[in-house]
Write an enzyme that holds these catalytic residues in place. Structure first.
Site, short mmCIF file in Angstrom:
data_model
loop_
_atom_site.label_atom_id
_atom_site.label_comp_id
_atom_site.label_asym_id
_atom_site.label_seq_id
_atom_site.Cartn_x
_atom_site.Cartn_y
_atom_site.Cartn_z
CD GLU A 91 9.58 2.28 -5.98
OE1 GLU A 91 9.30 1.50 -6.92
OE2 GLU A 91 8.86 3.24 -5.66
N GLY A 122 1.89 5.59 -6.26
CA GLY A 122 0.70 5.66 -7.09
C GLY A 122 0.50 4.42 -7.94
CB ALA A 123 2.20 2.98 -10.61
CB SER A 124 4.66 -0.23 -7.65
OG SER A 124 5.68 0.62 -7.18
CB THR A 125 2.47 -1.06 -2.66
OG1 THR A 125 2.66 -0.84 -1.27
CG2 THR A 125 2.02 -2.50 -2.87
CD GLN A 126 7.70 -0.31 -4.17
OE1 GLN A 126 7.08 -0.59 -5.18
NE2 GLN A 126 7.63 0.89 -3.65
#
Ligand SMILES: *[C@@H]1O[C@H](CO)[C@@H](O)[C@H](O)[C@H]1NC(C)=O
Ligand SMILES: *[C@@H]1O[C@H](CO)[C@@H](O)[C@H](O)[C@H]1NC(C)=O
Ligand SMILES: *[C@@H]1O[C@H](CO)[C@@H](O)[C@H](O)[C@H]1NC(C)=O
Length: 512
Positions: free
Chosen positions: A183, A223-227
């Protein structure tokens, strides 16, 4: 002198006959070559016309479903068929946001909304191209979490959606959960593809690696992860580094995805933290919510998640509700939001972000999109380029009570109440986590699209899955039709030169 003259006059009678013969032969040969040249010219013209009529099939399309944790978004992309492997040619035709929730909790309304989106998109693509239009689905952190919770359930969800996608008139490719690393990398590819950082045309109209081109880093907040992803220094090592070859050039990309640090999951962690500190669940003070605002939240909305289940208090049952009362306290809010990040484990280390995660120091420009853009946009500080300005705006936003906020900002209440929290989240992860400071804050660019194409991992995913960004630059050589053209041009030139040479030789022979 005299002797030579008599010799040449001896020749005269027999020579004159032979010269006429030579001239006739030369004329015949010249005529043949001229005709051959004309034939070649006609061939070139025919190829050119054919190329125009048969070899320009117009636009091609591709569909990607971005199955996020809180909703699915359907993207339709288009590009000129003959330029498939060039950089920066894919643009977004349209995008359709499917009504929530995400695929992990699809209800009837979400299914109907998805079907409506797919109908609309089907109508945009010319019917004869349906079969050749690839369709992909990539599920991100919401499904990663469901997979963690129950592999069986997550497989069932994917199977149901696959079955539906296969029933559409398109060329179904893939529907799977993509990893956090993928992602991050696809987001980085999208950013740099859209900015034209991979290739540029030189004066000879050939694609080359831009001289001294720099890539732009990618900051995605879902909403649930950050990259986070950016080109790392050559000496960087570790599992978060990926070497990718694009158009014959190798990049060393650092990328890390933080599961449970997406905007919504992190907010649940903040609420869980408050619940743990409180003894009265019917009256919990929330420093990030505005004064005179209060809300009762069902326990399951906080502790039903994989991200908070370890913080579930004793005596908790899913029927419990928790009532939060806003305080509009910027200093306390900052401390609270900071508490969900483990900053101690990285203290004093130069190459470390938070939670002990290795990260080389950030370098170069960054594109901060999705949740980063929406948060900065809501507070109207996306264009600002100082850390000081971000902090002071956030501070005054967080000081306002509910009535004042509603008067100033035209944002739905559901979101408005949470922007103080999300601004603090963005400030904390960027400044305390990734270590952006007063000197390099201006390198952050808060944007959601480039040339009307959304900045999202989905574009990079489609490009990679359909081999549209070849590893080798030689794939970008002249296509066959062009080499046929080049061969004909060469033949034509050669024949012209030969014809001219014959004409010259003949003329020389005639007159001397
Ligand atoms: C683009 O590259 C792919 C993979 O290398 C190749 O299969 C395809 O034919 C190329 N397309 C064009 C239009 O050159
Ligand atoms: C589908 O996508 C996943 C994730 O990108 C990948 O691991 C898998 O190999 C793909 N499958 C096919 C059939 O392309
Ligand atoms: C942010 O601004 C507030 C109020 O102006 C100030 O008290 C605080 O120290 C600032 N924080 C940082 C990290 O600059």
């Amino acid at each position: 002198m005299v002797k030579r003259e008599s010799q040449s006059s001896d020749h005269l009678t027999g020579g004159s006959h032979r010269r006429i013969m030579t001239t006739k032969l030369a004329t015949a040969i010249a005529a043949f070559f001229l005709l051959a040249s004309i034939a070649v010219i006609i061939a070139i013209a025919t190829v050119q016309v054919k190329q125009r009529t048969y070899l320009s099939p117009g636009l091609k399309y591709g569909i990607v479903l971005d199955a996020g944790s809180s909703r699915t978004t359907v993207y339709l992309y288009e590009w000129p068929a003959e330029k498939e492997n060039n950089t920066g040619v894919v643009t977004q035709t349209t995008k359709c946001p499917v009504k929530g929730p995400g695929i992990s909790e699809m209800n009837a309304e979400a299914w109907n909304s998805l079907k409506k989106c797919m109908e609309d998109i089907t109508n945009v693509i010319p019917p004869h191209q349906h079969k050749s239009t690839p369709i992909f689905l990539g599920a991100t952190a919401g499904m990663r979490l469901l997979h963690q919770k129950s592999e069986e359930l997550s497989n069932a969800v994917l199977l149901a959606i696959q079955e539906y996608l296969r029933s559409l008139p398109f060329d179904f490719h893939n529907a799977s959960i993509i990893s956090g690393q993928e992602e991050g990398l696809y987001g980085w590819i999208t950013v740099n593809y859209l900015m034209g950082n991979f290739l540029e045309k030189n004066i000879w109209n050939a694609w080359v690696h831009p001289h001294g081109a720099r890539t732009v880093g990618s900051l995605d907040l879902g909403g649930a992860s950050t990259q986070i992803a950016f080109t790392a220094p050559p000496d960087a090592r570790g599992t978060d580094l990926i070497k990718v070859s694009l158009y014959g050039y190798e990049y060393n990309v650092y990328t890390h995805s933080f599961l449970c640090y997406g905007k919504n999951e992190a907010e649940k962690r903040v609420l869980a933290e408050l619940v743990q500190q409180s003894s009265d669940w019917s009256h919990i003070n929330h420093p990030c919510y505005p004064l005179d605002y209060n809300i009762a939240i069902p326990g399951d909305d906080i502790f039903g998640s994989e991200c908070t289940k370890r913080n579930t208090p004793t005596h908790y049952t899913p029927e419990k509700t928790f009532t939060f009362f806003g305080q509009s306290d910027p200093a306390k809010c900052k401390t609270l939001v900071k508490s969900i990040f483990d900053l101690k484990s990285c203290q004093g280390k130069e190459s470390c972000s938070f939670n002990g995660v290795y990260q080389p120091p950030v370098t170069g420009d960054f594109m901060a999109y999705a949740g980063f853009y929406y948060t900065a946009g809501a507070l109207d500080i996306k264009g600002s380029n100082s850390l000081e300005k971000f902090n002071s705006t956030m501070w005054s936003f967080c000081s306002m009570d509910w009535k004042t906020l509603k008067k100033i900002y035209n944002i739905t209440e559901k979101h408005l109440k949470s922007y103080c929290y999300s601004a603090n989240y963005v400030h904390t992860i960027l400044a305390d986590g990734y270590k952006f400071n007063a000197d390099n804050w201006e390198k952050l660019n808060f944007q959601k699209e480039v040339n009307k194409t959304s900045i999202a991992w989905s574009l990079g995913y489609m490009l990679a899955q359909s081999n549209m960004i070849p590893a080798e630059a030689k794939l970008l050589k002249l296509p066959i039709s062009n080499s046929v053209f080049a061969t004909l041009l060469f033949l034509f030139s050669a024949l012209t030169i030969i014809t001219l040479m014959f004409l010259i030789i003949t003329l020389v022979r005639m007159f001397y």
